[in-house]
Motif scaffolding. Structure first.
Motif, mmCIF file in Angstrom:
data_model
loop_
_atom_site.group_PDB
_atom_site.id
_atom_site.type_symbol
_atom_site.label_atom_id
_atom_site.label_comp_id
_atom_site.label_asym_id
_atom_site.label_seq_id
_atom_site.Cartn_x
_atom_site.Cartn_y
_atom_site.Cartn_z
ATOM 1 N N ASN A 53 0.828 -1.201 0.000
ATOM 2 C CA ASN A 53 0.000 0.000 0.000
ATOM 3 C C ASN A 53 0.867 1.258 0.000
ATOM 4 O OD1 ASN A 53 -2.420 1.164 -0.237
ATOM 5 N ND2 ASN A 53 -3.253 0.447 1.700
ATOM 6 N N LEU A 55 2.513 4.565 -1.271
ATOM 7 C CA LEU A 55 2.073 5.629 -2.177
ATOM 8 C C LEU A 55 3.010 5.706 -3.368
ATOM 9 C CD1 LEU A 55 0.972 8.690 -0.051
ATOM 10 C CD2 LEU A 55 -0.293 7.603 -1.884
ATOM 11 N N LYS A 56 2.418 5.842 -4.530
ATOM 12 C CA LYS A 56 3.257 6.046 -5.703
ATOM 13 C C LYS A 56 3.929 7.403 -5.595
ATOM 14 C CE LYS A 56 0.816 3.455 -9.219
ATOM 15 N NZ LYS A 56 -0.041 3.602 -10.384
ATOM 16 N N TYR A 58 4.833 10.788 -6.936
ATOM 17 C CA TYR A 58 4.501 11.764 -7.967
ATOM 18 C C TYR A 58 5.358 13.000 -7.747
ATOM 19 C CZ TYR A 58 0.491 8.883 -9.096
ATOM 20 O OH TYR A 58 -0.311 7.851 -9.482
ATOM 21 N N GLU B 170 -10.683 0.068 -3.143
ATOM 22 C CA GLU B 170 -9.973 -0.131 -1.880
ATOM 23 C C GLU B 170 -8.494 0.164 -1.995
ATOM 24 O OE1 GLU B 170 -10.842 -4.083 -0.711
ATOM 25 O OE2 GLU B 170 -12.656 -3.507 0.366
ATOM 26 N N ASN B 171 -8.000 0.121 -3.187
ATOM 27 C CA ASN B 171 -6.568 0.276 -3.373
ATOM 28 C C ASN B 171 -6.308 1.328 -4.458
ATOM 29 O OD1 ASN B 171 -3.919 -0.247 -3.047
ATOM 30 N ND2 ASN B 171 -3.896 -2.163 -4.205
ATOM 31 N N ASN B 173 -4.902 4.274 -4.754
ATOM 32 C CA ASN B 173 -3.625 4.921 -5.082
ATOM 33 C C ASN B 173 -2.722 4.042 -5.926
ATOM 34 O OD1 ASN B 173 -3.741 7.539 -4.063
ATOM 35 N ND2 ASN B 173 -3.594 6.745 -1.983
ATOM 36 N N ASN B 174 -2.825 2.732 -5.726
ATOM 37 C CA ASN B 174 -1.970 1.858 -6.520
ATOM 38 C C ASN B 174 -2.587 1.508 -7.865
ATOM 39 O OD1 ASN B 174 0.085 1.797 -4.762
ATOM 40 N ND2 ASN B 174 -0.515 -0.107 -3.768
ATOM 41 N N GLN B 175 -3.900 1.547 -7.945
ATOM 42 C CA GLN B 175 -4.554 1.163 -9.193
ATOM 43 C C GLN B 175 -4.538 2.284 -10.231
ATOM 44 O OE1 GLN B 175 -5.612 -1.744 -9.987
ATOM 45 N NE2 GLN B 175 -5.793 -2.844 -8.056
ATOM 46 N N THR B 176 -4.461 3.528 -9.758
ATOM 47 C CA THR B 176 -4.580 4.646 -10.691
ATOM 48 C C THR B 176 -3.212 5.232 -11.014
ATOM 49 O OG1 THR B 176 -4.891 6.072 -8.784
ATOM 50 C CG2 THR B 176 -6.858 5.386 -9.953
ATOM 51 N N TYR B 177 -3.162 5.992 -12.080
ATOM 52 C CA TYR B 177 -1.997 6.838 -12.348
ATOM 53 C C TYR B 177 -2.477 8.269 -12.459
ATOM 54 C CZ TYR B 177 -3.521 6.445 -17.257
ATOM 55 O OH TYR B 177 -4.254 6.460 -18.419
#
Lengths: 414, 335
Positions: A53, A55-56, A58, B170-171, B173-177
């Motif tokens: 989980n 955070l990507k 950016y 539910e997830n 932030n990881n599923q999107t760009y």
């Protein structure tokens, strides 16, 4: 003897009931059911399930013209005003880069683009700093130029224990309009006030925002340069991300009563509630669209004043939160900037926005001009909070500055 | 011998025997009769609390409003320009039944919005801004719902057993760009100042070969979305752009996205196939790029543009049959 078998082990006098085994069986069943329910609903196994989980990453938010941020702990952010004569000598043509290119909509036409000198910085900030220090030693003009271009990168970062200023006074100053002497007075007035009330100030040169106007001739257009107010406010919101309110006060004005605390005087919910004008036409005196009647002062994000003809933007307050930022960004959209039917630039654009977008209108209020936008012409009286002279022309402005500076000095002596 | 005049039973026995049986219901009756006023008051209170909105009374409300509401745009332009053909009726029936089934399966709300051409949108400048009005209206209709999922009529949920939560919500932030570094079909500016990507995602959209696609997107209730819906259509912007903005609200959103940081920082993109896979006919100039096109077990298929020269009914029937086939169980050999 007919002694039951189990009595050997059990110490109870009475024999166990005949259904005892069945009961204990049931109990086992109950435990199983509870176990299943726990597994089903709570699922303790999920504790061992490490979902990634993270955070990507950016890119971080950055200022208008650069990716670099210079953090300062002073809450009075203003460019070195003493550079004004040098900047005037350099003229905007040397402070901004002109790049010839093609118009993206119209490829046949040549178009010059105005770009901040920051775009030509070395990607490595340390090298860039060394280079600038070298330049600064050699020539005062280069030094002024570097100060001028770097002002956009400045951001406030409080030292530990420093109280974050709640209100930021934002002003744009023009070294072509006022002399060094007047500019110093104008900025000093804001610093004095901010120091007394523990507010912050954010001052920028008009000419710094030329890349947004994208036309050097626009600097002479009274209506076009008004747009710079919005660009500067947005930059201030970035420089002071945790301040609560932004007060834009343009260079043609003084704060006369340095002891009036803006929060007590205007911003707190009760005071604002008592002075805000409800059902006030946006276009005085008979405009059809009016401010809302039943609006709570807590919901207000934008506090404006009017002249006899229209909404004015030379002194107004905007909340520094998500909605406030969005309002400024919508308002400063280039499609409004380029729209031909807005005779008063951003003032007309604002009137248009409020007339068409009820959500923004519901966050806006108008207060009597006397509160934060008192005109010097026959309106100003001693004891007023502030005074403004944005209708002045040429050399007249300088005179007004010195008149009110004398006024201020007298008030100080009292 | 002493004569005794005692009763056939002694006193205690008597009372025990002939006292009326005090059963539970009798006791209750008695209690109610004794406390008539209080009981009446309590009942009134409960009724007011449960079934009305009278102020100054605590209202016990069971939160029945769904967490997600699906908005299905039906009847687009229907019945005004031409008669609706039987095939169009059939497409509409299949699409609605599909969403009904899905919404029921996961406890989502479903609202079907009529998109017939209305006079107030008939002006050239106001066409197809209906979407915004419908979103606003639906948000008022379901005041406690968090997410709203817009679906065009020509969509089909192929894997109804997947809930949106487990699929991506539910997830998120990881599923999107959120930046356009890797996929930018419109060549919009990749970097604009002041954008703060630590803000939560309030709108989830997809990009197809031609840019943003609003055939299937989600919007979260927030001040941000309220503001977006308010600003989305602006006459001064539209007047300047209506020649370029062929897809109206879609292009307007693209413009807002490319110029305004507050819009950009709360939009998240999903890969097209996640909620909006295309059939082979759409995006035909990118026919060799697999990222757009439906593969078995993709969640939703969107027959975008099928009304322009393709066969909506045929495609709908194809995907309906395919979904059925993919979900066929081995023991149901007869079906």
């Amino acid at each position: 003897m007919f002694k039951p078998k189990y009595s050997n082990k059990s110490k109870t006098i009475l024999p166990l009931p005949a259904t005892f085994n069945r009961i204990s069986h049931r109990r086992k069943l109950a435990i199983i059911i509870i176990f299943i329910i726990v597994i089903w609903f709570i699922n303790p196994l999920s504790l061992f399930n490490f979902k990634s989980n993270t955070l990507k990453l950016y890119p971080k938010a950055h200022p208008l013209t650069s990716n670099e941020i210079i953090e300062l702990s002073s809450q009075y952010l203003y460019p070195p005003i003493e550079d004004a004569p040098l900047l005037k000598q350099l003229t905007p043509t040397k402070l901004i880069k002109f790049v010839k290119g093609k118009d993206s909509n119209n490829p046949d036409q040549d178009r010059t683009k105005l770009i901040s000198l920051n775009a030509f910085d070395d990607p490595d900030p340390i090298k860039q700093k060394a280079k600038e220090e070298e330049e600064n030693k050699l020539s005062d003009l280069d030094k002024a130029k570097n100060h001028f271009k770097n002002q956009d990168k400045v951001r406030f970062k409080p030292k530990s224990g420093q109280v974050y200023p709640e209100v930021i006074i934002v002003t744009t100053v023009d070294f072509d309009k006022y002399s060094l002497d007047s500019l110093t007075k104008i900025v000093q007035n804001r610093v004095d006030y901010a120091y007394r009330q523990n507010y912050g100030i954010y001052v920028r040169w008009y000419q710094e925002f030329l890349p947004m106007l994208n036309n050097i001739e626009d600097l002479k257009d009274v209506e076009k340069i008004k747009w710079i107010r919005l660009y500067c406010i947005r930059a201030a919101m970035f420089a002071f991300p945790k301040a609560k309110w932004i007060w834009f006060l343009d260079q043609d004005g003084f704060i006369m009563d340095l002891n009036k605390n803006l929060e007590q005087y205007l911003l707190n919910a009760n005071t604002l509630d008592s002075i805000m004008l409800r059902e006030q036409p946006l276009i005085p005196p008979h405009g059809l669209i009016k401010t809302y009647k039943n609006v709570k002062s807590e919901a207000i994000k934008l506090i404006l004043t009017q002249s006899e003809q229209k909404l004015e933007t030379n002194s107004f307050l905007i909340k520094n939160d998500q909605v406030g930022k969005s309002i400024i960004e919508i308002w400063s959209d280039s499609l409004y900037f380029n729209y031909g039917s807005f005779p008063y630039g951003p003032d007309s654009a604002l009137t248009h926005i409020l007339q068409w977008h009820p959500f923004i209108l519901s966050k806006t209020t108008i207060v009597p001009a006397k509160q934060i936008n008192t005109s010097h012409k026959s309106k100003y009286e001693e004891g007023d909070f502030m005074v403004q002279w944005s209708d002045c022309n040429g050399i007249e402005c300088e005179k007004i500055v010195s008149i009110y500076q004398d006024n201020l000095d007298k008030l100080k002596d009292k | 011998m002493t004569t005794s005049y005692s009763l056939p039973y002694d006193q205690e026995d008597y009372t025990k025997t002939f006292k009326p049986k005090s059963s539970l219901s009798n006791q209750l009756n008695k209690f109610i009769l004794q406390n008539k006023k209080i009981i009446l008051f309590i009942i009134t209170f409960i009724i007011l609390s449960l079934f009305t909105n009278v102020p100054y009374i605590p209202h016990l409300k069971f939160n029945t409003s769904p967490k997600i509401v699906i908005i299905l745009a039906a009847n687009e332009g229907g019945g005004v320009l031409k008669w609706k053909s039987p095939q169009e009726w059939s497409v509409e029936r299949s699409s609605i039944a599909n969403k009904k089934h899905y919404a029921k399966l996961h406890g989502y709300g479903l609202t079907i919005k009529d998109m017939t051409i209305k006079k107030r949108y008939s002006h050239e400048w106001r066409e197809s801004w209906e979407k915004v009005d419908i979103l606003k209206q639906t948000m008022r209709q379901f005041p406690n719902t968090e997410w709203f999922w817009w679906l065009d009529l020509h969509t089909y949920i192929m894997e109804p057993q997947i809930s949106l939560e487990q699929h991506f919500l539910e997830n998120l932030n990881n599923q999107t760009y959120r930046t356009l570094e890797n996929f930018n079909p419109l060549n919009l500016r990749k970097d604009i100042p002041y954008v703060d990507y630590t803000q939560p995602i309030d709108m989830i959209i997809t990009q197809d070969c031609g840019g943003f696609n609003l055939g299937s997107f989600l919007l979260r209730r927030s001040q941000w979305s309220e503001m977006l819906l308010d600003i989305w259509w602006d006459p001064a912007m539209y007047e300047q752009m209506h020649m370029q903005w062929e897809h109206k609200e879609q292009d307007a959103l693209e413009t807002l996205y490319s110029t305004q940081p507050w819009i950009r920082e709360r939009i998240g993109f999903l890969p097209l196939r996640k909620i909006n896979a295309f059939p082979p006919g759409a995006c035909s100039d990118k026919a060799d790029d697999p990222q757009y096109f439906f593969k078995n077990n993709d969640f939703v298929v969107n027959m975008a543009g099928c009304e322009w020269g393709r066969d909506c009914w045929g495609e709908m029937e194809h995907y309906k049959a395919l979904s059925k086939k993919l979900h066929k169980r081995w023991w149901k050999f007869w079906s």
